[in-house]
Write a protein that holds these residues in place. Structure first.
Motif, mmCIF file in Angstrom:
data_model
loop_
_atom_site.group_PDB
_atom_site.id
_atom_site.type_symbol
_atom_site.label_atom_id
_atom_site.label_comp_id
_atom_site.label_asym_id
_atom_site.label_seq_id
_atom_site.Cartn_x
_atom_site.Cartn_y
_atom_site.Cartn_z
ATOM 1 N N ASN A 37 -6.682 1.354 -3.271
ATOM 2 C CA ASN A 37 -6.214 2.732 -3.101
ATOM 3 C C ASN A 37 -6.666 3.606 -4.258
ATOM 4 O O ASN A 37 -7.118 4.738 -4.053
ATOM 5 C CB ASN A 37 -4.689 2.757 -2.976
ATOM 6 N N VAL A 78 -4.098 -3.985 -3.377
ATOM 7 C CA VAL A 78 -3.676 -2.591 -3.317
ATOM 8 C C VAL A 78 -4.471 -1.733 -4.300
ATOM 9 O O VAL A 78 -4.487 -0.508 -4.199
ATOM 10 C CB VAL A 78 -2.162 -2.497 -3.597
ATOM 11 N N MET A 111 0.797 -1.226 0.000
ATOM 12 C CA MET A 111 0.000 0.000 0.000
ATOM 13 C C MET A 111 0.830 1.277 0.000
ATOM 14 O O MET A 111 0.545 2.199 -0.773
ATOM 15 C CB MET A 111 -0.978 -0.015 1.181
#
Length: 458
Positions: free
Chosen positions: A359, A356, A305
């Motif tokens: 995000n 991820v 992340m």
């Protein structure tokens, strides 16, 4: 015309580009200048953000520890995968009511006050779980009640963050918060496994209650008071009317709808977490193995992340969103091979690493939602994630009583991969490569208060 430049810390002073005198807390940049790239150091230099970050560390780790401890306690007494999943789901299902009717409180009331009140209410409810000889049903009921305060708290925190951080600072700040949230889940899950084995359930609950108190105090004295942002007519509307308008906002545009569904894909790749106890038991493991399985479902994302927004450009993040979402779910199909514990931890960590992509979806979401509706929109989005997780945990727990937990995880991952593939095709149709992505804009007041165009964890 001045270019946008990110805000500085309270004590920073910078020379203006025209050679003028220094101005505290202000940066002036002439046209043609290249703004410096945001860094994590810049983000952590903002005092209010540091307070939010610390509160996430405290409350998430403590809450996770208590939830894992209660789940293991029920499974240890009943040896039922379904009952263990039901207890775990009890920490999620209250988001149905909270997400629908309470999330927009953070738009109609000052967001700092909402967060402080929710933290203190949860501290009291969790403390009540420490009373000796409380039946399991009462413990679950108290957990359910405490979770009712999570939707308005999380909506307020998510909605106030773009007021504290702007532009790429917000993107990096979101990565910090998500990474911290996941790391706290990992630590809390592992600690929960050890807590049951060595110190018991009630000391874990005491720790959880204390983290809520500390979190509330930090927010109360470490963040600036801001007025409510909702328009007077919105605040006066009935709860059902506000709920209807919120759903119209988040589902009324094709791109918003697709990005929302990308976020909801988590219900497929989170299944290993909900049946971690029976999965570990099937492999001959106990409470520590269970904690490791739960921790592995967040480990990969925790590592990736902070790197994803730092080294991948905004347009690339959006373009990679679909393929990464497919891989997140598809990698779980490998559990059909019935791997051992070590290989299972690798598979779950790999799936989490591909996660991820959330995000990019989260950033696109914030940019496109008006500030005065931001908390409600976050509440609806989070409600879908949490409710979907609870339903997936119950369904997976029931299925694990018929087939092996590994098979349940593989089937869930396969279904999720198909859904992610369809969403990827739809996203390319709505927002074709080379088109103007919202990721290239900043989630500042001007962007977030405009009308919504397309649109794109305690």
């Amino acid at each position: 015309m001045l270019r946008y430049a990110p805000p500085l810390g309270d004590d920073d002073e910078v020379d203006s580009d025209d050679g003028g005198p220094k101005s505290p807390g202000r940066r002036v940049t002439v046209r043609g200048a290249v703004p410096p790239r945001a860094t994590f150091r810049d983000v952590l230099a903002v005092r209010e953000f540091r307070v939010l970050w610390t509160s996430v560390v405290l409350s998430t780790a403590g809450d996770r520890l208590a939830l894992v401890a209660l789940t293991l306690l029920v499974f240890g007494r009943t040896h039922s995968p379904l009952l263990a999943a039901l207890v775990y789901a009890a920490g999620y299902l209250p988001w149905v009511i909270g997400g629908l009717f309470l999330a927009d409180v953070a738009d109609r009331r000052p967001r700092r006050s909402v967060m402080v009140f929710c933290d203190m209410a949860r501290a009291v409810l969790v403390a009540a779980m420490v009373i000796p000889h409380v039946p399991l049903t009462v413990l679950v009921a108290l957990l359910f009640a405490a979770t009712m305060f999570a939707p308005p708290f999380e909506s307020a925190r998510a909605a106030i963050t773009p007021d504290i951080l702007i532009g790429e600072h917000y993107v990096l700040g979101t990565a910090v918060l998500q990474t911290t949230f996941l790391a706290s889940q990992v630590l809390g899950a592992v600690a929960g496994g050890f807590a049951v084995a060595f110190i018991g359930v009630r000391p874990s609950l005491v720790i959880d209650s204390a983290t809520f108190v500390l979190s509330g105090l930090l927010i109360a004295f470490g963040t600036r008071s801001r007025p409510a942002v909702a328009q007077p007519e919105t605040a006066r509307a009935s709860p059902l009317s506000r709920m209807r308008d919120g759903f119209r906002l988040v589902f009324g545009d094709p791109a918003l709808r697709i990005l929302l569904l990308f976020g909801w894909l988590v219900v497929f790749y989170i299944i290993p977490e909900g049946i971690a106890a029976p999965y570990a038991a099937r492999l001959g493991g106990g409470s520590i193995a269970t904690g490791l399985v739960i921790a592995s479902t967040a480990l990969g994302t925790t590592i990736a992340m902070p790197l994803f927004p730092r080294f991948v450009r905004p347009r690339q993040r959006i373009n990679w969103m679909g393929p990464l979402a497919i891989l997140t779910c598809a990698s779980l199909v490998l559990t059909a091979l019935h791997p051992g514990l070590a290989a299972s931890l690798v598979i779950f960590s790999l799936s989490a690493l591909f996660g991820v992509y959330q995000n990019a979806a989260n950033t696109e979401f914030v940019i496109r939602v008006p500030n005065e509706r931001r908390a409600q929109a976050f509440g609806i989005a989070s409600m879908g994630v949490i409710v979907g997780q609870g339903a997936a945990f119950v369904a997976a727990g029931a299925a694990a009583q018929v087939v092996s937990p590994a098979t349940v995880i593989a089937i869930g991952g396969g279904i999720g991969a198909v859904v992610a593939f369809v969403l990827t095709l739809r996203w390319r149709h709505v927002s074709p490569p080379g088109g103007r992505h919202a990721a290239g804009r900043r989630p500042g007041p001007a962007a977030s208060s405009s009308s919504v165009p397309l649109r794109g964890s305690r």
